[in-house]
Design a protein around this motif. Sequence first.
Motif, PDB file in Angstrom:
ATOM      1  N   UNK A   1       1.395  -1.151   0.102  1.00 15.29           N
ATOM      2  CA  UNK A   1      -0.162  -0.415   0.399  1.00 15.29           C
ATOM      3  C   UNK A   1       0.974   0.998  -0.081  1.00 15.29           C
ATOM      4  N   UNK A   2       1.487   1.189   0.974  1.00 15.64           N
ATOM      5  CA  UNK A   2       3.375   2.149   0.706  1.00 15.64           C
ATOM      6  C   UNK A   2       3.764   2.470  -0.112  1.00 15.64           C
ATOM      7  N   UNK A   3       4.082   1.548  -0.542  1.00 14.14           N
ATOM      8  CA  UNK A   3       4.875   1.098  -1.947  1.00 14.14           C
ATOM      9  C   UNK A   3       4.826   1.559  -3.253  1.00 14.14           C
TER      10      UNK A   3
ATOM     11  N   UNK B   1      -3.370   5.506   6.806  1.00 13.35           N
ATOM     12  CA  UNK B   1      -3.965   4.372   6.245  1.00 13.35           C
ATOM     13  C   UNK B   1      -4.042   3.317   6.977  1.00 13.35           C
ATOM     14  N   UNK B   2      -2.616   2.824   7.733  1.00  9.75           N
ATOM     15  CA  UNK B   2      -2.247   1.577   7.965  1.00  9.75           C
ATOM     16  C   UNK B   2      -2.348   1.574   9.243  1.00  9.75           C
ATOM     17  N   UNK B   3      -3.622   2.134  10.440  1.00 13.32           N
ATOM     18  CA  UNK B   3      -4.196   2.715  11.291  1.00 13.32           C
ATOM     19  C   UNK B   3      -5.849   1.665  10.874  1.00 13.32           C
TER      20      UNK B   3
ATOM     21  N   UNK C   1       3.982   0.328  15.137  1.00 17.14           N
ATOM     22  CA  UNK C   1       5.371   0.125  15.598  1.00 17.14           C
ATOM     23  C   UNK C   1       6.196  -0.300  14.310  1.00 17.14           C
ATOM     24  N   UNK C   2       5.291  -1.801  14.377  1.00 11.78           N
ATOM     25  CA  UNK C   2       6.562  -2.653  13.199  1.00 11.78           C
ATOM     26  C   UNK C   2       6.133  -2.468  12.059  1.00 11.78           C
ATOM     27  N   UNK C   3       4.675  -1.959  11.732  1.00 14.53           N
ATOM     28  CA  UNK C   3       4.502  -1.411   9.981  1.00 14.53           C
ATOM     29  C   UNK C   3       5.234  -0.744  10.111  1.00 14.53           C
ATOM     30  N   UNK C   4       6.044   0.885  10.117  1.00  9.37           N
ATOM     31  CA  UNK C   4       6.144   2.292  10.482  1.00  9.37           C
ATOM     32  C   UNK C   4       7.505   2.015  10.180  1.00  9.37           C
TER      33      UNK C   4
END
Length: 196
Positions: A59-61, A76-78, A118-121
């Motif tokens: 999603x981010x990349x 978006x991650x939340x 935290x792990x996703x960020x």
Amino acid sequence: MKMMLVILVSAILTENFVLSKFLGICPFLGVSKKLGTAVGMSAAVTFVMVLATAATYPLYAYLLAPNGLDYLQTVAFILVIAALVQLVEIVLRKFSPALYNALGIYLPLITTNCAVLGVTLLNFTKGYTYGQSLINALGAGLGFMLAMVLFAGVRERIEACDVPEALKGLPITLIAASLVSLTFLGFSGIANNLFA
């Protein structure tokens, strides 16, 4: 392969999200009274961490970063994590009602568990590839499980001890948590010297 093993070991031991980074303390203190619920919560958090990483990295990349929408990363991650937690909640309610009831309010709190976010960020902060991010998420989840299981054992032992009245309840729990956290300082540097 060597790098993947270093990432896995360091995520479990030296960069433990609960005991080194102090993320995810709410379920760590709230659900660690009994070993069964600690293992169940840890499995749910590990599952959500890995799936959240698998979903948020692309999603981010491929969507947010190329279109200059980096600032929407946290929101978006939340949203992705919240959807995954709802999935876990539905599955647990259907297949393990006892564990679902034992986890209680802490299950929906995985959505706001800062260890999962935290792990996703941090995967992007550390510049990990997609595979390395998945290994880091798995290691973070296993490290969370290790911390929860160890602390559940410590708390069960504390319940059997004669604790001074002034320290009963939260004070002795926090003292025990700090001692368990200090034990993980002994692992610092292990990832750097693992394959030296």
